[in-house]
Scaffold this active site. Structure first.
Site, mmCIF file in Angstrom:
data_model
loop_
_atom_site.group_PDB
_atom_site.id
_atom_site.type_symbol
_atom_site.label_atom_id
_atom_site.label_comp_id
_atom_site.label_asym_id
_atom_site.label_seq_id
_atom_site.Cartn_x
_atom_site.Cartn_y
_atom_site.Cartn_z
ATOM 1 N N ASP A 123 -1.833 -0.632 5.936
ATOM 2 C CA ASP A 123 -2.088 -0.040 7.253
ATOM 3 C C ASP A 123 -3.590 0.147 7.510
ATOM 4 O O ASP A 123 -3.968 0.834 8.450
ATOM 5 C CB ASP A 123 -1.363 1.310 7.390
ATOM 6 C CG ASP A 123 -1.895 2.366 6.444
ATOM 7 O OD1 ASP A 123 -2.557 2.005 5.445
ATOM 8 O OD2 ASP A 123 -1.667 3.559 6.702
ATOM 9 N N ASP A 125 0.875 -1.146 0.000
ATOM 10 C CA ASP A 125 0.000 0.000 0.000
ATOM 11 C C ASP A 125 0.931 1.220 0.000
ATOM 12 O O ASP A 125 2.118 1.091 0.292
ATOM 13 C CB ASP A 125 -0.860 -0.053 1.272
ATOM 14 C CG ASP A 125 -1.622 1.230 1.496
ATOM 15 O OD1 ASP A 125 -2.209 1.755 0.527
ATOM 16 O OD2 ASP A 125 -1.641 1.705 2.657
ATOM 17 N N CYS A 128 -11.389 -1.711 -8.932
ATOM 18 C CA CYS A 128 -10.016 -1.583 -8.425
ATOM 19 C C CYS A 128 -9.924 -1.021 -7.013
ATOM 20 O O CYS A 128 -8.989 -1.341 -6.279
ATOM 21 C CB CYS A 128 -9.152 -0.758 -9.375
ATOM 22 S SG CYS A 128 -9.929 0.584 -10.274
ATOM 23 N N ARG A 129 -10.875 -0.183 -6.622
ATOM 24 C CA ARG A 129 -10.764 0.487 -5.321
ATOM 25 C C ARG A 129 -10.811 -0.520 -4.166
ATOM 26 O O ARG A 129 -11.795 -1.239 -3.984
ATOM 27 C CB ARG A 129 -11.883 1.536 -5.187
ATOM 28 C CG ARG A 129 -11.821 2.365 -3.916
ATOM 29 C CD ARG A 129 -12.709 3.602 -4.033
ATOM 30 N NE ARG A 129 -13.045 4.161 -2.736
ATOM 31 C CZ ARG A 129 -12.211 4.889 -1.980
ATOM 32 N NH1 ARG A 129 -10.975 5.139 -2.403
ATOM 33 N NH2 ARG A 129 -12.597 5.359 -0.821
ATOM 34 N N LYS A 130 -9.715 -0.561 -3.386
ATOM 35 C CA LYS A 130 -9.707 -1.416 -2.209
ATOM 36 C C LYS A 130 -10.837 -0.979 -1.282
ATOM 37 O O LYS A 130 -11.062 0.223 -1.180
ATOM 38 C CB LYS A 130 -8.352 -1.314 -1.482
ATOM 39 C CG LYS A 130 -7.159 -1.843 -2.281
ATOM 40 C CD LYS A 130 -5.838 -1.642 -1.544
ATOM 41 C CE LYS A 130 -5.367 -0.192 -1.552
ATOM 42 N NZ LYS A 130 -4.035 0.007 -0.934
ATOM 43 N N CYS A 135 -15.992 1.050 -9.155
ATOM 44 C CA CYS A 135 -14.984 0.383 -9.984
ATOM 45 C C CYS A 135 -14.604 -0.937 -9.320
ATOM 46 O O CYS A 135 -15.005 -1.208 -8.193
ATOM 47 C CB CYS A 135 -13.753 1.275 -10.112
ATOM 48 S SG CYS A 135 -12.915 1.515 -8.530
ATOM 49 N N GLN A 142 -6.256 6.312 -4.683
ATOM 50 C CA GLN A 142 -5.991 7.757 -4.687
ATOM 51 C C GLN A 142 -7.249 8.525 -5.111
ATOM 52 O O GLN A 142 -7.282 9.194 -6.150
ATOM 53 C CB GLN A 142 -4.808 8.079 -5.622
ATOM 54 C CG GLN A 142 -3.459 7.521 -5.160
ATOM 55 C CD GLN A 142 -2.995 8.099 -3.824
ATOM 56 O OE1 GLN A 142 -3.266 9.251 -3.507
ATOM 57 N NE2 GLN A 142 -2.309 7.299 -3.010
ATOM 58 N N ASP A 146 0.120 5.103 1.074
ATOM 59 C CA ASP A 146 0.032 6.053 2.182
ATOM 60 C C ASP A 146 0.055 5.342 3.533
ATOM 61 O O ASP A 146 -0.780 4.486 3.804
ATOM 62 C CB ASP A 146 -1.230 6.907 2.034
ATOM 63 C CG ASP A 146 -1.238 7.649 0.700
ATOM 64 O OD1 ASP A 146 -0.170 8.165 0.305
ATOM 65 O OD2 ASP A 146 -2.299 7.689 0.043
ATOM 66 N N THR A 189 -2.517 1.211 -4.639
ATOM 67 C CA THR A 189 -2.936 2.366 -3.847
ATOM 68 C C THR A 189 -4.247 2.995 -4.323
ATOM 69 O O THR A 189 -4.449 3.150 -5.533
ATOM 70 C CB THR A 189 -1.795 3.419 -3.818
ATOM 71 O OG1 THR A 189 -2.229 4.573 -3.100
ATOM 72 C CG2 THR A 189 -1.370 3.841 -5.212
HETATM 73 MG MG LIG Z 1 -2.604 3.253 3.639
HETATM 74 ZN ZN LIG Z 2 -10.860 2.212 -9.173
#
Ligand SMILES: [Mg+2]
Ligand SMILES: [Zn+2]
Length: 169
Positions: free
Chosen positions: A130, A12, A103-105, A101, A61, A14, A59
């Site tokens: 984290d 990850d 892709c977004r965790k 989407c 974003q 950040d 990640t």
């Molecule tokens: Mg993070």
């Molecule tokens: Zn996405």
């Protein structure tokens, strides 16, 4: 905790690579180059880690979609990052919750893409993050995960917590 059984390390960004930015007490992401500061632990890890490992960045974003971060600044950050540690590929979800989407965790899209495109074995992959979203994405993708212990994620109950990246070496 050890990296012995793994080859492919999913990081990850950040809170793992760079420091999170606190805005009015809320954990947030850097929105400028000034705010993009590498964690010392990550810098030592990148310096000492065996070259046999392959790295993938995964990640979220959403600040891109929210117009809080410019795409060229994000690119600049990742060029800087690539100079510290060589990633096989960097996966970035620039969407927000409403975009739905894949892709977004906590969805596993980015991890699954990496596994498919780079022909990886699930049991040789480890996610290091984290947040609960990182753990859920890893679990949904069918790979192991370590949680980096921080003051803002202490509430998460998880068996595989690590104190630092360097502790894995
Ligand atoms: Mg993070
Ligand atoms: Zn996405």
């Amino acid at each position: 905790m050890t990296l012995d059984k793994y080859i492919n390390i999913f990081l990850d960004r950040d809170g793992i690579v760079n420091n999170v930015v606190l805005r009015k007490g809320v954990v947030s992401s850097p929105r400028s180059m000034e705010e993009f500061v590498f964690r010392n632990d990550f810098l030592s890890f990148a310096q000492k880690i065996d070259k046999k490992y392959k790295f993938f960045l995964v990640t979220n974003q959403p600040d891109i979609k929210r117009n809080l971060l410019k795409e060229n600044h994000l690119k600049e950050m990742h060029i800087k990052l690539m100079n510290i540690l060589k990633f096989e590929e960097m996966f970035v979800c620039m969407h927000d919750d409403n975009d739905n989407c894949s892709c977004r965790k906590p969805k596993p899209g980015m991890i699954l893409d990496a596994i498919t495109r780079h022909n990886l074995h699930h049991d040789e992959c480890i996610m290091i993050g984290d947040s609960l979203k990182d753990l859920k994405a890893a679990s949904a993708a069918g790979i192991d995960a370590f949680l980096l212990d921080t003051n803002y994620n202490a509430y998460i109950n998880y068996s595989y917590k690590i104190k630092s990246l360097v502790s894995l070496i």
